[in-house]
Design an enzyme around this catalytic site. Structure first.
Site, PDB file in Angstrom:
ATOM      1  N   HIS A   1      -7.217  -7.018   1.111  1.00 59.63           N
ATOM      2  CA  HIS A   1      -6.123  -6.068   0.889  1.00 59.63           C
ATOM      3  C   HIS A   1      -4.931  -6.331   1.792  1.00 59.63           C
ATOM      4  O   HIS A   1      -3.779  -6.153   1.375  1.00 59.63           O
ATOM      5  CB  HIS A   1      -6.656  -4.650   1.131  1.00 59.63           C
ATOM      6  CG  HIS A   1      -5.645  -3.558   1.017  1.00 59.63           C
ATOM      7  ND1 HIS A   1      -4.941  -3.292  -0.143  1.00 59.63           N
ATOM      8  CD2 HIS A   1      -5.212  -2.637   1.916  1.00 59.63           C
ATOM      9  CE1 HIS A   1      -4.132  -2.272   0.043  1.00 59.63           C
ATOM     10  NE2 HIS A   1      -4.274  -1.854   1.293  1.00 59.63           N
TER      11      HIS A   1
ATOM     12  N   ASP B   1       0.840  -1.190   0.000  1.00 62.98           N
ATOM     13  CA  ASP B   1       0.000   0.000   0.000  1.00 62.98           C
ATOM     14  C   ASP B   1       0.885   1.254   0.000  1.00 62.98           C
ATOM     15  O   ASP B   1       1.693   1.436  -0.896  1.00 62.98           O
ATOM     16  CB  ASP B   1      -0.943  -0.074   1.212  1.00 62.98           C
ATOM     17  CG  ASP B   1      -2.040   0.973   1.218  1.00 62.98           C
ATOM     18  OD1 ASP B   1      -3.060   0.756   0.560  1.00 62.98           O
ATOM     19  OD2 ASP B   1      -1.869   2.005   1.893  1.00 62.98           O
TER      20      ASP B   1
END
Length: 292
Positions: free
Chosen positions: A272, A107
């Site tokens: 995620h 990320d």
């Protein structure tokens, strides 16, 4: 007290004027640094780091503006530019005795790692980016109703003041929202880890917003300059993503291939937060990367 990665030694290392990073270090062998994402700290790597430390030197810092690292006020866009944050991690590695090292990021950390590999190809030996697109590509492919999944990107891109006040007014709800909706495994975050994430974010609203604001400004400029110059990643690259590319209407592997001639792209069956939801898959992919 926030939880720690068992078996890791913690260091506080000056990396810039008035900025020191908190970093957990363990193991021996070729070095790899693991950079966390949003809304997390270095703890997101706890499973993968313990695995890799069996035969590598593993360094897990909190990025500037996050966790227990310093959070300088954003005097301009460069304070939290990924170029600045990349320089931090290079200085950290050198302070720990490593002139060359592999770098993996998730990320936000992946954007820092991407910038480090472009800016410092003589230093980064291998690169892994987890569940992200390069900043310039991200802004170019997000459009229409599918962009609603990235509402926070647009909120934190606004001028200083309103985003910080809105988020600080209900920070646990804001940051907890992403921990809830971005995972397929509710058990990925033990209570103490979830609490540590929310506590860390609560104390870092201005710096987190500044990090995201930079990604709507100076980071785009840096990526565009590299694209126009034809600069590409000269190291072996692994990209792992959850199965979101097709759903959002773009080919993530093709976008990454434009930057990385030596690319291995794979989809991981999880949400995620793959280093916490599928740590064995992530550790295996990183070991395969380091062997290239």
């Amino acid at each position: 007290m926030a939880p720690a990665i068992p078996g890791f030694t913690y260091h506080r290392v000056p990396v810039a004027d008035g900025v020191s990073l908190n970093a957990a270090v363990a193991g021996s062998g070729s070095p790899i640094m693991l950079l966390h994402g949003f809304p997390q700290t270095h703890l997101m790597w706890r499973h993968v780091a313990a695995d890799l430390a069996a035969d590598h030197t593993v360094i897990c810092p909190d990025l500037r503006g996050y966790g227990a690292s310093d959070k300088p006020a954003a005097t301009d866009g460069a304070t939290y530019a990924k170029r600045t944050m990349a320089a931090d991690v290079l200085t950290l590695a050198r302070a720990l005795g490593h002139e060359r090292f592999a770098l993996a990021g998730h990320d936000r950390g992946a954007l820092v790692a991407f910038r480090a590999a472009l800016d410092h190809p003589e230093t980064i030996t291998h690169l892994a980016c987890l569940d992200v697109l390069p900043t310039l590509d991200m802004w170019e492919v997000m459009h229409g109703v599918t962009a609603a999944v990235g509402f926070h990107l647009y909120l934190m891109a606004q001028s200083p003041g309103l985003p910080e006040r809105m988020i600080a007014a209900s920070s646990d709800a804001f940051f907890g929202h992403f921990l809830d909706i971005w995972t397929n495994d509710p058990d990925a975050f033990p209570d103490d880890v979830r609490t540590a994430y929310l506590d860390a974010c609560r104390d870092a609203v201005p710096s987190i917003v500044a990090d995201y604001r930079a990604s709507a400004g100076i980071d785009v400029d840096h990526d565009r300059a590299d694209r126009e110059a034809g600069n590409r990643l000269p190291v072996p690259v692994t990209v792992l993503q959850q199965d979101w590319g097709a759903a959002l209407g773009f080919d993530a592997a093709a976008l990454w291939s434009a930057w990385a001639p030596d690319l291995r792209h794979a989809t991981v069956t999880c949400g995620h937060f793959m280093a916490e939801e599928a740590p064995a898959d992530v550790a295996k992919a990183l070991r395969e990367l380091l062997a290239r």
